[in-house]
Design a protein around this motif. Structure first.
Motif, PDB file in Angstrom:
ATOM      1  N   UNK A  23     -50.942 -38.798  18.744  1.00  0.00           N
ATOM      2  CA  UNK A  23     -50.880 -40.258  18.615  1.00  0.00           C
ATOM      3  C   UNK A  23     -49.940 -40.885  19.642  1.00  0.00           C
ATOM      4  N   UNK A  24     -50.287 -42.073  20.161  1.00  0.00           N
ATOM      5  CA  UNK A  24     -49.461 -42.724  21.188  1.00  0.00           C
ATOM      6  C   UNK A  24     -48.054 -43.076  20.714  1.00  0.00           C
ATOM      7  N   UNK A  25     -47.853 -43.151  19.421  1.00  0.00           N
ATOM      8  CA  UNK A  25     -46.523 -43.493  18.896  1.00  0.00           C
ATOM      9  C   UNK A  25     -45.568 -42.294  18.923  1.00  0.00           C
ATOM     10  N   UNK A  26     -46.087 -41.110  19.166  1.00  0.00           N
ATOM     11  CA  UNK A  26     -45.249 -39.918  19.192  1.00  0.00           C
ATOM     12  C   UNK A  26     -44.486 -39.806  20.506  1.00  0.00           C
ATOM     13  N   UNK A  27     -43.281 -39.279  20.421  1.00  0.00           N
ATOM     14  CA  UNK A  27     -42.464 -38.994  21.597  1.00  0.00           C
ATOM     15  C   UNK A  27     -42.865 -37.619  22.122  1.00  0.00           C
ATOM     16  N   UNK A  28     -43.058 -37.512  23.427  1.00  0.00           N
ATOM     17  CA  UNK A  28     -43.409 -36.236  24.043  1.00  0.00           C
ATOM     18  C   UNK A  28     -42.416 -35.946  25.159  1.00  0.00           C
ATOM     19  N   UNK A  29     -41.859 -34.730  25.138  1.00  0.00           N
ATOM     20  CA  UNK A  29     -40.939 -34.283  26.165  1.00  0.00           C
ATOM     21  C   UNK A  29     -41.408 -32.899  26.621  1.00  0.00           C
ATOM     22  N   UNK A  30     -41.533 -32.713  27.927  1.00  0.00           N
ATOM     23  CA  UNK A  30     -41.901 -31.423  28.495  1.00  0.00           C
ATOM     24  C   UNK A  30     -40.845 -31.068  29.535  1.00  0.00           C
ATOM     25  N   UNK A  31     -40.277 -29.878  29.412  1.00  0.00           N
ATOM     26  CA  UNK A  31     -39.210 -29.441  30.320  1.00  0.00           C
ATOM     27  C   UNK A  31     -39.517 -28.071  30.897  1.00  0.00           C
ATOM     28  N   UNK A  32     -39.170 -27.896  32.155  1.00  0.00           N
ATOM     29  CA  UNK A  32     -39.226 -26.564  32.762  1.00  0.00           C
ATOM     30  C   UNK A  32     -37.819 -26.006  32.725  1.00  0.00           C
ATOM     31  N   UNK A  33     -37.691 -24.778  32.278  1.00  0.00           N
ATOM     32  CA  UNK A  33     -36.394 -24.132  32.189  1.00  0.00           C
ATOM     33  C   UNK A  33     -35.874 -23.858  33.595  1.00  0.00           C
ATOM     34  N   UNK A  34     -34.687 -24.339  33.890  1.00  0.00           N
ATOM     35  CA  UNK A  34     -34.097 -24.160  35.232  1.00  0.00           C
ATOM     36  C   UNK A  34     -33.923 -22.688  35.548  1.00  0.00           C
ATOM     37  N   UNK A  35     -34.372 -22.312  36.736  1.00  0.00           N
ATOM     38  CA  UNK A  35     -34.213 -20.939  37.186  1.00  0.00           C
ATOM     39  C   UNK A  35     -35.220 -19.964  36.610  1.00  0.00           C
ATOM     40  N   UNK A  36     -36.164 -20.448  35.817  1.00  0.00           N
ATOM     41  CA  UNK A  36     -37.164 -19.583  35.201  1.00  0.00           C
ATOM     42  C   UNK A  36     -38.540 -20.207  35.386  1.00  0.00           C
ATOM     43  N   UNK A  37     -39.557 -19.447  35.103  1.00  0.00           N
ATOM     44  CA  UNK A  37     -40.929 -19.954  35.203  1.00  0.00           C
ATOM     45  C   UNK A  37     -41.485 -20.236  33.816  1.00  0.00           C
ATOM     46  N   UNK A  38     -40.640 -20.759  32.930  1.00  0.00           N
ATOM     47  CA  UNK A  38     -41.098 -21.059  31.576  1.00  0.00           C
ATOM     48  C   UNK A  38     -40.918 -22.540  31.265  1.00  0.00           C
ATOM     49  N   UNK A  39     -41.686 -22.985  30.301  1.00  0.00           N
ATOM     50  CA  UNK A  39     -41.691 -24.385  29.871  1.00  0.00           C
ATOM     51  C   UNK A  39     -41.429 -24.463  28.377  1.00  0.00           C
ATOM     52  N   UNK A  40     -40.923 -25.606  27.941  1.00  0.00           N
ATOM     53  CA  UNK A  40     -40.828 -25.898  26.510  1.00  0.00           C
ATOM     54  C   UNK A  40     -41.165 -27.364  26.317  1.00  0.00           C
ATOM     55  N   UNK A  41     -41.579 -27.712  25.117  1.00  0.00           N
ATOM     56  CA  UNK A  41     -42.024 -29.078  24.871  1.00  0.00           C
ATOM     57  C   UNK A  41     -41.648 -29.513  23.461  1.00  0.00           C
ATOM     58  N   UNK A  42     -41.649 -30.835  23.294  1.00  0.00           N
ATOM     59  CA  UNK A  42     -41.403 -31.444  21.994  1.00  0.00           C
ATOM     60  C   UNK A  42     -42.413 -32.559  21.800  1.00  0.00           C
ATOM     61  N   UNK A  43     -43.138 -32.507  20.697  1.00  0.00           N
ATOM     62  CA  UNK A  43     -44.019 -33.596  20.270  1.00  0.00           C
ATOM     63  C   UNK A  43     -43.447 -34.061  18.938  1.00  0.00           C
ATOM     64  N   UNK A  44     -42.921 -35.286  18.915  1.00  0.00           N
ATOM     65  CA  UNK A  44     -42.120 -35.744  17.777  1.00  0.00           C
ATOM     66  C   UNK A  44     -42.678 -37.034  17.212  1.00  0.00           C
ATOM     67  N   UNK A  45     -42.960 -37.022  15.906  1.00  0.00           N
ATOM     68  CA  UNK A  45     -43.443 -38.214  15.218  1.00  0.00           C
ATOM     69  C   UNK A  45     -42.298 -39.219  15.074  1.00  0.00           C
ATOM     70  N   UNK A  46     -42.614 -40.515  15.053  1.00  0.00           N
ATOM     71  CA  UNK A  46     -41.568 -41.524  14.881  1.00  0.00           C
ATOM     72  C   UNK A  46     -40.789 -41.300  13.579  1.00  0.00           C
ATOM     73  N   UNK A  47     -39.481 -41.341  13.694  1.00  0.00           N
ATOM     74  CA  UNK A  47     -38.628 -41.200  12.515  1.00  0.00           C
ATOM     75  C   UNK A  47     -38.515 -39.786  11.975  1.00  0.00           C
ATOM     76  N   UNK A  48     -39.049 -38.809  12.680  1.00  0.00           N
ATOM     77  CA  UNK A  48     -39.007 -37.414  12.233  1.00  0.00           C
ATOM     78  C   UNK A  48     -38.216 -36.567  13.219  1.00  0.00           C
ATOM     79  N   UNK A  49     -37.633 -35.491  12.717  1.00  0.00           N
ATOM     80  CA  UNK A  49     -37.013 -34.498  13.587  1.00  0.00           C
ATOM     81  C   UNK A  49     -38.095 -33.512  13.976  1.00  0.00           C
ATOM     82  N   UNK A  50     -38.349 -33.375  15.243  1.00  0.00           N
ATOM     83  CA  UNK A  50     -39.380 -32.456  15.707  1.00  0.00           C
ATOM     84  C   UNK A  50     -38.795 -31.122  16.123  1.00  0.00           C
TER      85      UNK A  50
END
Length: 75
Positions: A23-50
């Motif tokens: 949903x467009x109301x969700x917060x999305x964060x995508x990060x690449x781990x520094x010095x590594x070839x891995x990624x992590x992400x967060x898809x967070x609903x409004x008012x919730x801890x993701x």
């Protein structure tokens, strides 16, 4: 008799599909781990801890994992 061999989605196609579903109301964060070839992400609903995803080899896999973890938060 013909065979239907499905091609796996590319990272871009997978990401596009995920962004259409989250949903467009969700917060999305995508990060690449520094010095590594891995990624992590967060898809967070409004008012919730993701929950962040575990490290993944590509951004789409990381976002998909976080989406699966956090979409069940909404009732």
């Amino acid at each position: 008799m013909g065979h239907n061999y499905a091609r796996p989605l590319t990272t871009g196609q997978k990401m596009e599909r995920l962004l259409e579903r989250i949903p467009p109301s969700w917060r999305i964060v995508v990060e690449r781990t520094a010095g590594e070839a891995t990624w992590r992400a967060l898809a967070q609903a409004p008012g919730q801890d993701g929950q962040w995803s575990d490290p993944a080899p590509d951004p789409a896999s990381a976002l998909e994992e976080s989406w699966r973890r956090n979409r069940t938060v909404i009732t």
